[in-house]
Design a protein around this motif. Structure first.
Motif, PDB file in Angstrom:
ATOM      1  N   MET A  14       0.830  -1.207   0.000  1.00 56.92           N
ATOM      2  CA  MET A  14       0.000   0.000   0.000  1.00 56.92           C
ATOM      3  C   MET A  14       0.862   1.253   0.000  1.00 56.92           C
ATOM      4  SD  MET A  14      -3.301  -0.980   2.412  1.00 56.92           S
ATOM      5  CE  MET A  14      -2.346  -1.627   3.810  1.00 56.92           C
ATOM      6  N   GLY A  15       2.017   1.194   0.684  1.00 58.41           N
ATOM      7  CA  GLY A  15       2.916   2.343   0.698  1.00 58.41           C
ATOM      8  C   GLY A  15       3.488   2.649  -0.670  1.00 58.41           C
ATOM      9  N   GLU A  16       3.746   1.600  -1.459  1.00 55.96           N
ATOM     10  CA  GLU A  16       4.271   1.812  -2.810  1.00 55.96           C
ATOM     11  C   GLU A  16       3.280   2.604  -3.653  1.00 55.96           C
ATOM     12  OE1 GLU A  16       4.975  -1.037  -6.615  1.00 55.96           O
ATOM     13  OE2 GLU A  16       6.223  -1.507  -4.860  1.00 55.96           O
ATOM     14  N   PHE A  39       1.369   6.493   7.055  1.00 55.37           N
ATOM     15  CA  PHE A  39       0.219   6.954   6.288  1.00 55.37           C
ATOM     16  C   PHE A  39      -1.005   6.176   6.771  1.00 55.37           C
ATOM     17  CE2 PHE A  39       2.301   3.570   3.935  1.00 55.37           C
ATOM     18  CZ  PHE A  39       1.262   2.720   3.609  1.00 55.37           C
ATOM     19  N   GLY A  40      -2.180   6.623   6.344  1.00 47.37           N
ATOM     20  CA  GLY A  40      -3.399   5.972   6.802  1.00 47.37           C
ATOM     21  C   GLY A  40      -4.521   6.062   5.788  1.00 47.37           C
ATOM     22  N   THR A  41      -5.741   5.870   6.263  1.00 50.72           N
ATOM     23  CA  THR A  41      -6.883   5.801   5.367  1.00 50.72           C
ATOM     24  C   THR A  41      -7.126   7.096   4.605  1.00 50.72           C
ATOM     25  OG1 THR A  41      -8.381   6.427   7.179  1.00 50.72           O
ATOM     26  CG2 THR A  41      -8.017   4.081   6.820  1.00 50.72           C
ATOM     27  N   ASN A  42      -6.715   8.226   5.166  1.00 47.71           N
ATOM     28  CA  ASN A  42      -6.949   9.512   4.504  1.00 47.71           C
ATOM     29  C   ASN A  42      -5.921   9.839   3.430  1.00 47.71           C
ATOM     30  OD1 ASN A  42      -9.265  10.165   6.024  1.00 47.71           O
ATOM     31  ND2 ASN A  42      -8.011  10.930   7.720  1.00 47.71           N
ATOM     32  N   ASP A  43      -4.944   8.965   3.238  1.00 48.69           N
ATOM     33  CA  ASP A  43      -3.880   9.219   2.264  1.00 48.69           C
ATOM     34  C   ASP A  43      -4.132   8.562   0.913  1.00 48.69           C
ATOM     35  OD1 ASP A  43      -1.995  10.851   3.824  1.00 48.69           O
ATOM     36  OD2 ASP A  43      -1.902   9.083   5.102  1.00 48.69           O
ATOM     37  N   GLU A  66     -17.624   7.288  -2.274  1.00 51.62           N
ATOM     38  CA  GLU A  66     -18.034   8.351  -1.357  1.00 51.62           C
ATOM     39  C   GLU A  66     -18.386   7.803   0.021  1.00 51.62           C
ATOM     40  OE1 GLU A  66     -19.084   7.956  -4.386  1.00 51.62           O
ATOM     41  OE2 GLU A  66     -18.605   9.803  -5.481  1.00 51.62           O
ATOM     42  N   GLN A  67     -18.884   6.561   0.074  1.00 50.41           N
ATOM     43  CA  GLN A  67     -19.205   5.927   1.344  1.00 50.41           C
ATOM     44  C   GLN A  67     -18.013   5.141   1.896  1.00 50.41           C
ATOM     45  OE1 GLN A  67     -21.646   5.506  -1.394  1.00 50.41           O
ATOM     46  NE2 GLN A  67     -22.334   7.457  -0.545  1.00 50.41           N
ATOM     47  N   PHE A  68     -17.173   4.638   1.002  1.00 44.19           N
ATOM     48  CA  PHE A  68     -16.032   3.831   1.419  1.00 44.19           C
ATOM     49  C   PHE A  68     -15.024   4.657   2.226  1.00 44.19           C
ATOM     50  CE2 PHE A  68     -12.145   1.238  -0.171  1.00 44.19           C
ATOM     51  CZ  PHE A  68     -12.166   0.455   0.976  1.00 44.19           C
ATOM     52  N   LYS A  69     -14.845   5.918   1.841  1.00 45.25           N
ATOM     53  CA  LYS A  69     -13.876   6.756   2.551  1.00 45.25           C
ATOM     54  C   LYS A  69     -14.252   6.950   4.018  1.00 45.25           C
ATOM     55  CE  LYS A  69     -11.516  11.216   2.540  1.00 45.25           C
ATOM     56  NZ  LYS A  69     -11.308  12.516   1.834  1.00 45.25           N
ATOM     57  N   PRO A  70     -15.488   7.389   4.344  1.00 42.29           N
ATOM     58  CA  PRO A  70     -15.839   7.514   5.761  1.00 42.29           C
ATOM     59  C   PRO A  70     -15.893   6.170   6.474  1.00 42.29           C
ATOM     60  CG  PRO A  70     -17.733   8.008   4.371  1.00 42.29           C
ATOM     61  CD  PRO A  70     -16.546   7.946   3.471  1.00 42.29           C
ATOM     62  N   PHE A  71     -16.225   5.110   5.733  1.00 42.03           N
ATOM     63  CA  PHE A  71     -16.200   3.771   6.334  1.00 42.03           C
ATOM     64  C   PHE A  71     -14.796   3.426   6.806  1.00 42.03           C
ATOM     65  CE2 PHE A  71     -15.040  -0.677   5.683  1.00 42.03           C
ATOM     66  CZ  PHE A  71     -15.937  -1.319   6.534  1.00 42.03           C
ATOM     67  N   MET A  72     -13.787   3.717   5.972  1.00 39.95           N
ATOM     68  CA  MET A  72     -12.407   3.439   6.359  1.00 39.95           C
ATOM     69  C   MET A  72     -11.996   4.270   7.564  1.00 39.95           C
ATOM     70  SD  MET A  72     -10.146   2.780   2.915  1.00 39.95           S
ATOM     71  CE  MET A  72     -10.414   4.401   2.206  1.00 39.95           C
ATOM     72  N   SER A  73     -12.415   5.527   7.590  1.00 45.75           N
ATOM     73  CA  SER A  73     -12.083   6.389   8.718  1.00 45.75           C
ATOM     74  C   SER A  73     -12.704   5.865  10.008  1.00 45.75           C
ATOM     75  CB  SER A  73     -12.560   7.820   8.451  1.00 45.75           C
ATOM     76  OG  SER A  73     -11.867   8.393   7.361  1.00 45.75           O
ATOM     77  N   ALA A  74     -13.958   5.424   9.916  1.00 45.75           N
ATOM     78  CA  ALA A  74     -14.633   4.865  11.088  1.00 45.75           C
ATOM     79  C   ALA A  74     -13.961   3.572  11.529  1.00 45.75           C
ATOM     80  CB  ALA A  74     -16.108   4.620  10.775  1.00 45.75           C
ATOM     81  N   SER A  75     -13.520   2.781  10.560  1.00 49.14           N
ATOM     82  CA  SER A  75     -12.809   1.541  10.865  1.00 49.14           C
ATOM     83  C   SER A  75     -11.505   1.832  11.591  1.00 49.14           C
ATOM     84  CB  SER A  75     -12.528   0.765   9.565  1.00 49.14           C
ATOM     85  OG  SER A  75     -11.912  -0.465   9.822  1.00 49.14           O
ATOM     86  N   SER A  76     -10.817   2.878  11.155  1.00 57.92           N
ATOM     87  CA  SER A  76      -9.568   3.277  11.805  1.00 57.92           C
ATOM     88  C   SER A  76      -9.821   3.685  13.256  1.00 57.92           C
ATOM     89  CB  SER A  76      -8.930   4.437  11.038  1.00 57.92           C
ATOM     90  OG  SER A  76      -7.744   4.872  11.661  1.00 57.92           O
ATOM     91  N   ILE A  89      -5.344  -0.289  10.819  1.00 59.47           N
ATOM     92  CA  ILE A  89      -4.762  -0.850  12.039  1.00 59.47           C
ATOM     93  C   ILE A  89      -3.308  -0.443  12.241  1.00 59.47           C
ATOM     94  CG2 ILE A  89      -4.165  -2.987  13.255  1.00 59.47           C
ATOM     95  CD1 ILE A  89      -6.453  -4.341  11.701  1.00 59.47           C
ATOM     96  N   ILE A  90      -2.481  -0.745  11.233  1.00 57.77           N
ATOM     97  CA  ILE A  90      -1.029  -0.631  11.445  1.00 57.77           C
ATOM     98  C   ILE A  90      -0.519   0.800  11.637  1.00 57.77           C
ATOM     99  CG2 ILE A  90      -0.467  -2.855  10.436  1.00 57.77           C
ATOM    100  CD1 ILE A  90       0.168  -1.558   7.821  1.00 57.77           C
ATOM    101  N   PRO A  91      -1.235   1.856  11.201  1.00 57.66           N
ATOM    102  CA  PRO A  91      -0.752   3.193  11.573  1.00 57.66           C
ATOM    103  C   PRO A  91      -0.742   3.394  13.092  1.00 57.66           C
ATOM    104  CG  PRO A  91      -2.308   3.357   9.762  1.00 57.66           C
ATOM    105  CD  PRO A  91      -2.375   1.943  10.267  1.00 57.66           C
TER     106      PRO A  91
END
Length: 325
Positions: free
Chosen positions: A82-84, A113-117, A301-311, A104-106
């Motif tokens: 994912m970093g690549e 980096f994280g879900t917002n990147d 559009e829904q996946f982004k906030p879902f990832m943030s909530a998951s984080s 998780i790993i952040p």
């Protein structure tokens, strides 16, 4: 005057170059894709993430003029692959399969980096965790397995997909909920952990049902419990959930697609359109069903906030479990 003239000339040239690149960007986006697109799978070949990506790449050929090349970049619990992509040029030619470890790993300090990147394209799949043992293991129920682990703290070896992965966290959550203690054994992905179980190197593994389905169907492995709100259909219809057994635990993985921030909107929309068509295709659904992978589509559009909530969820969960890296 000479220095001023030189500075003026350099500044003018830079401005011209920048304007040229900006003018060229829409044309490049309009021509997209004019060469193969690389899908980076941040885990080993053969696991659920890899299977999903290759199913997608095969069916997506119907909906785009270029092929998708799938490459596996395992390591650092998905952080390397994912970093690549996160550092790649935002031109749409390198797409990451985003996995739940991004949330998780952040929080473990493993990546910066994280879900917002990422720009979220779409979520494609979501699967619950499960505990699986060899067919000849002495435990036929999850109660018997947990009782043995409780009487022999730290001796039952529990394989996972790598330190800090969702399956490592899932096994740690089992410890937290039941009071048992495992000897956690990390592998470089879910598929290697399954082979480790088959070879007798660990007593049990915590991975998704999809990653053991062929071995369960062949009678070589048996699943003791799933970490879902309700039982799964088909092959696993007889496998109980933790909640049925009085343990309030429902935990699993999710997988989707993402591109680097800065990717032009035209390219993002193109990839979202192809993803929507591919996931809706009966051939893709059939391929996923054969692999016991659950299609759980979610628009970008829904996946982004879902990832943030998951984080946020995993950040909180990590304060209640012990993760030994």
């Amino acid at each position: 005057m000479t220095r001023t003239l030189v500075r003026s000339t350099i500044a003018g040239a830079f401005a011209f170059l920048l304007a040229s690149l900006l003018a060229l960007a829409p044309a490049m986006a309009a021509d997209y894709p004019n060469r193969p697109i690389e899908f980076v799978v941040p885990s080993s070949a053969g696991g659920g993430t890899d299977v999903m990506a290759r199913n997608f790449a095969e069916v997506a050929r119907k909906y785009m003029p270029q092929t998708i090349v799938v490459t596996n970049k395992p390591g650092a619990s998905g952080g390397i692959g994912m970093g690549e992509v996160q550092r790649a040029a935002p031109d749409g030619y390198k797409v990451s399969v985003l996995i739940s470890e991004l949330a998780i790993i952040p929080h473990l300090g493993m990546i910066k980096f994280g879900t917002n990147d990422f720009i979220a394209i779409a979520r494609i799949n979501a699967d619950p965790g499960a505990i699986t043992v060899r067919a000849d293991a002495p435990w036929n129920t999850v109660e018997a397995f947990l009782e043995h682990a409780r009487k022999n703290p730290g001796t039952v070896t529990m394989g996972n997909a790598g330190s800090g992965t969702i399956w490592h966290l899932a096994a740690a959550a089992v410890e937290e909920k039941t009071g048992v203690r495992f000897n956690h054994v990390p592998f470089q992905g879910a598929a290697p952990s399954v082979l480790g179980l088959m070879g007798g190197h660990v007593d049990a593994i915590a991975v998704s049902p999809a990653e053991v389905s062929s071995y369960v169907a062949a009678g070589k492995l048996k699943m003791l419990v799933v970490m879902a709100d309700q039982r799964l259909p088909g092959l696993y219809a007889a496998v109980p959930t933790f909640k049925e057994r009085g343990v309030d635990l429902s935990l699993g993985t999710w997988r989707g697609l993402g591109v680097p921030k800065g990717t032009p909107p035209e390219i993002v929309n193109y990839l979202r359109d192809v993803t929507r068509k591919t996931v809706d295709d009966p051939a893709f659904k059939d391929a996923m069903a054969k692999g016991n992978l659950i299609v759980a589509y979610m628009e970008g559009e829904q996946f982004k906030p879902f990832m943030s909530a998951s984080s946020d969820y995993f950040k909180k969960l990590l304060t209640t479990v012990t993760i030994q890296k």
